[in-house]
Design an enzyme around this catalytic site. Structure first.
Site, mmCIF file in Angstrom:
data_model
loop_
_atom_site.group_PDB
_atom_site.id
_atom_site.type_symbol
_atom_site.label_atom_id
_atom_site.label_comp_id
_atom_site.label_asym_id
_atom_site.label_seq_id
_atom_site.Cartn_x
_atom_site.Cartn_y
_atom_site.Cartn_z
ATOM 1 N N GLY A 78 0.798 -1.214 0.000
ATOM 2 C CA GLY A 78 0.000 0.000 0.000
ATOM 3 C C GLY A 78 0.831 1.264 0.000
ATOM 4 O O GLY A 78 0.295 2.361 -0.130
ATOM 5 N N ALA A 103 -1.353 -1.208 -4.901
ATOM 6 C CA ALA A 103 -2.460 -0.298 -5.187
ATOM 7 C C ALA A 103 -2.232 1.022 -4.478
ATOM 8 O O ALA A 103 -1.603 1.075 -3.412
ATOM 9 C CB ALA A 103 -3.790 -0.910 -4.745
ATOM 10 N N ASN A 105 -4.817 2.697 -3.463
ATOM 11 C CA ASN A 105 -5.941 2.774 -2.529
ATOM 12 C C ASN A 105 -6.600 1.403 -2.472
ATOM 13 O O ASN A 105 -6.922 0.826 -3.507
ATOM 14 C CB ASN A 105 -6.945 3.838 -3.002
ATOM 15 N N HIS A 138 -7.744 15.374 2.076
ATOM 16 C CA HIS A 138 -7.166 14.431 3.034
ATOM 17 C C HIS A 138 -6.775 15.165 4.316
ATOM 18 O O HIS A 138 -6.761 16.390 4.366
ATOM 19 C CB HIS A 138 -5.940 13.731 2.441
ATOM 20 N N LYS A 142 -1.114 14.591 5.710
ATOM 21 C CA LYS A 142 -0.741 13.900 4.470
ATOM 22 C C LYS A 142 0.191 14.795 3.661
ATOM 23 O O LYS A 142 -0.107 15.962 3.408
ATOM 24 C CB LYS A 142 -1.980 13.543 3.643
ATOM 25 N N GLY A 148 -2.063 9.741 -4.371
ATOM 26 C CA GLY A 148 -1.908 8.679 -5.353
ATOM 27 C C GLY A 148 -3.242 8.245 -5.919
ATOM 28 O O GLY A 148 -3.361 7.930 -7.110
ATOM 29 N N THR A 149 -4.271 8.232 -5.072
ATOM 30 C CA THR A 149 -5.603 7.847 -5.530
ATOM 31 C C THR A 149 -6.141 8.844 -6.548
ATOM 32 O O THR A 149 -6.708 8.458 -7.581
ATOM 33 C CB THR A 149 -6.573 7.746 -4.341
#
Length: 233
Positions: A78, A103, A105, A138, A142, A148-149
């Site tokens: 992740g 991934a 997310n 977010h 962060k 990234g999503t």
């Protein structure tokens, strides 16, 4: 059936996974918290894990993947921010007959939302007067922006839209993650949103991915899992 899990990285996500895993039929055999060194990842240290889940830092992820696969254990990753090395890691995992699922997310909903957004972009591309943008929000701590999503969503929807879709990033409070698509015309607006209410949604998805990865060889994405017959049951 109980499966054996190793957790690499005991930060916020690692701790949530460790808390949730026993309620989802997992035995946690190892908790490794050495994000900057791979020397601690060995067959013995993994404790007989059938699969590992890795949430550390970008500088550590490629080495963690190699060490875990070398120990004969498939790995779900992740961590983001290391994808400039993805091609070499993919080749290395394949050459060692390993298993990797990476991934940006792990929310099952947000991975389906990617297809929803791409479909909307493809349909609205035909409608005169519409423009599109993405807003991602977010928590204040962060560091990366856009997330990234958001970048993954933009690639999917931007391809369908036919041109890049701008992203606005907001960092505030303790928001787990909100991703919004706004398709705007002079007299109307279409608003699509995925809202993560709790960070456990990412842990839940990572555990689903980990269970799916057991016994598989190759490099996979959440889309591979969701579109497979086993992953959709």
């Amino acid at each position: 059936m109980t499966h054996r899990l190793a957790i690499i990285g005991m930060g916020k996500m690692g701790r949530i996974i460790a808390e949730l895993a026993p309620t989802r039929g997992w035995q946690v055999t190892a908790r490794l918290d050495e994000p900057e060194t791979r020397s601690g990842i060995t067959v013995e240290a993994l404790g007989g894990a059938e699969v590992a889940v890795e949430f550390t830092v970008p500088a550590a992820a490629p080495g963690n993947i190699r060490a875990t696969v070398a120990a004969g254990c498939p790995i779900v990753v992740g961590t983001t921010g290391w994808y400039d090395e993805f091609a070499s890691i993919e080749a290395w995992v394949a050459s060692h007959d390993g298993g990797l699922l990476a991934a940006t997310n792990f929310s099952l909903g947000v991975n389906i939302f990617e297809e929803v957004a791409a479909t909307a972009a493809r349909l609205l591309r035909r409608a005169p007067g519409f423009d599109a943008h993405i807003i991602e929000t977010h928590h204040a701590t962060k560091k990366d922006a856009p997330s990234g999503t958001a970048a993954t969503l933009e690639r999917a929807a931007g391809s369908a839209w036919g041109r890049p879709i701008p992203i606005t990033s907001l960092r505030t409070g303790s928001v787990p993650g909100t991703h919004e698509f706004v398709f705007d015309a002079p007299f109307e607006q279409i608003h699509l949103a995925h809202i993560a209410r709790d960070r456990r949604v990412f842990a839940e998805g990572a555990l689903v991915a980990a269970r799916w990865l057991i016994g598989r060889h190759g490099v996979f994405t959440m889309k591979d899992m969701l579109t497979s017959a086993e992953g959709s049951t």
